[in-house]
Design a protein around this motif. Structure first.
Motif, PDB file in Angstrom:
ATOM      1  N   ASP A   8      -9.459  13.178  74.963  1.00 12.49           N
ATOM      2  CA  ASP A   8      -8.939  13.219  73.595  1.00 12.49           C
ATOM      3  C   ASP A   8      -9.879  12.579  72.595  1.00 12.49           C
ATOM      4  O   ASP A   8     -10.038  13.068  71.478  1.00 12.49           O
ATOM      5  N   LEU A  38     -12.353  15.461  71.734  1.00  9.00           N
ATOM      6  CA  LEU A  38     -11.596  16.322  70.831  1.00  9.00           C
ATOM      7  C   LEU A  38     -11.288  15.659  69.501  1.00  9.00           C
ATOM      8  O   LEU A  38     -10.636  16.255  68.656  1.00  9.00           O
ATOM      9  N   SER A  62     -13.664  18.839  67.305  1.00 10.30           N
ATOM     10  CA  SER A  62     -12.505  18.286  66.605  1.00 10.30           C
ATOM     11  C   SER A  62     -11.707  19.407  65.937  1.00 10.30           C
ATOM     12  O   SER A  62     -12.193  20.515  65.739  1.00 10.30           O
ATOM     13  N   ARG A  71     -10.875  26.084  66.961  1.00 14.42           N
ATOM     14  CA  ARG A  71     -11.369  25.157  67.972  1.00 14.42           C
ATOM     15  C   ARG A  71     -11.191  25.745  69.364  1.00 14.42           C
ATOM     16  O   ARG A  71     -12.113  25.689  70.182  1.00 14.42           O
TER      17      ARG A  71
END
Length: 375
Positions: A8, A38, A62, A71
């Motif tokens: 993350d 991310l 991101s 994304r």
């Protein structure tokens, strides 16, 4: 083997630190590793440079929200073109996005589960989608037995137990320890407790402050180092002021020198209400600190009956008394710390952990499956 690890964020935390340990071992074994974060929000890429220095390729994908089609499209294209042997995901968003990309590209996916905090999130849709991905991921890994048991029951599928690992500390000299204590504002012989983790409800730092206030009634010069940050920091600092602990509590925020901070401390203390197999406890045991911690998750297995004192969570009075008992008997505390150091070296070493993980990877790669089919 080409490994893609997805997480993350690369802010400093337990799951993120595990990627550093992974890279140390991967470099020794010549494994090609790419790490994708991310998020870059609020120190979300703090560990990017250290990972790159260890040989990882670090990239950021991101998005303004979880279900950003741009994304997902770009990341899936990246996975397909990268021809990775395996995707390994850590934490909620990575479990979802990495899992979807794995299915779309036919890449096997390994997912590590880091906590027993099932159903504690506030987003029903997101949690439901994550559970769907967890049911279909190629391999599930629980970082401790308690974590594995919780998810095995919830998902009705096998979960491999692979306990977290920790690398050996580089010892500080006496002069280096003295200099660091001075930098923080500690006296040379000031009794020092330390805790490491997010400033969130799960970590029970409110209980810890209440317990530490009682410790200070008996040991007025005791110090508490709080390493970490989070959404409750302002509230917790206010609580510390209310308890008249301004001179005793040191809010150190996010740090990249946790092993050094552990080495200048006398006791590791934690009031967590929920854990898996916390890397912070492993790090403290590797620093030969006696444990004064709550009996949650796999912590009792780590600490046993010889590496520290275990108390029930949400019981600050018991936590305070346990800390005072260790402070009152330095030789006892030293014996506890030595027992913990011996255990973590024997059972939670980085090399054996890495080789077990590589075995899991190898078992699910297309080449390994084809070989098994031929046999």
């Amino acid at each position: 083997m080409r490994v893609l690890q997805v997480i993350d964020s690369l802010r400093i935390g337990g799951a993120q630190k595990l990627t550093l340990t992974f890279m140390d071992e991967a470099r020794k074994q010549g494994v090609d590793v790419t790490i994708v974060s991310l998020s870059e929000f609020k120190n979300g890429m703090a560990l990017a440079k250290p990972l790159e220095e260890k040989g990882a390729k670090v990239l950021l994908f991101s998005g303004e929200k979880l279900f950003s089609l741009n994304r997902l499209r770009e990341f899936t294209r990246f996975v397909r073109e990268g021809n990775f042997s395996v995707i390994h995901t850590h934490l909620t968003y990575a479990n979802i996005i990495g899992g979807i990309a794995g299915r779309l590209t036919g890449t096997p996916v390994v997912t590590s589960l880091h906590s027993t905090a099932v159903g504690q999130h506030a987003n029903f849709l997101r949690d439901t989608i994550e559970n769907i991905m967890l049911r279909t991921t190629t391999r599930l890994i629980g970082v401790g037995q308690k974590v594995a048991d919780v998810y095995k029951d919830m998902l009705n599928r096998d979960v491999v137990v692979l306990p977290n690992a920790v690398a050996e500390n580089i010892a500080l000299s006496a002069d280096e320890r003295a200099a660091l204590r001075t930098q923080i504002g500690l006296d040379t012989e000031q009794p020092t407790l330390v805790t490491v983790g997010r400033l969130s409800v799960d970590k029970g730092v409110d209980d810890l402050l209440d317990a530490f206030a009682q410790v200070c009634q008996t040991v007025p010069n005791a110090a508490l180092l709080i390493v970490g940050d989070g959404i409750l920091r302002e509230e917790l600092e206010a609580r510390s002021q209310t308890l008249s602990l301004d001179e005793n509590v040191f809010w150190l925020g996010m740090r990249d020198d946790v092993p050094n901070l552990l080495s200048i401390s006398n006791i590791y203390i934690s009031a967590s209400r929920r854990e898996g197999l916390p890397l912070s406890v492993l790090e403290a045991m590797m620093a030969a600190l006696p444990m004064v911690v709550t009996a949650v998750g796999d912590v009792p297995k780590l600490v046993g009956d010889d590496a520290g004192l275990l108390v029930a969570h949400s019981q600050p009075n018991e936590l305070a008394q346990a800390a005072l008992n260790v402070l009152a008997m330095p030789e006892y505390g030293k014996a506890l710390g030595n027992a913990g150091l011996a255990r973590v070296r024997a059972e939670y070493g980085a090399e054996q952990w890495f080789m077990r993980l590589m075995k899991i990877y190898t078992e699910i790669t297309p080449v390994a499956r084809e070989q098994a089919h031929v046999q």
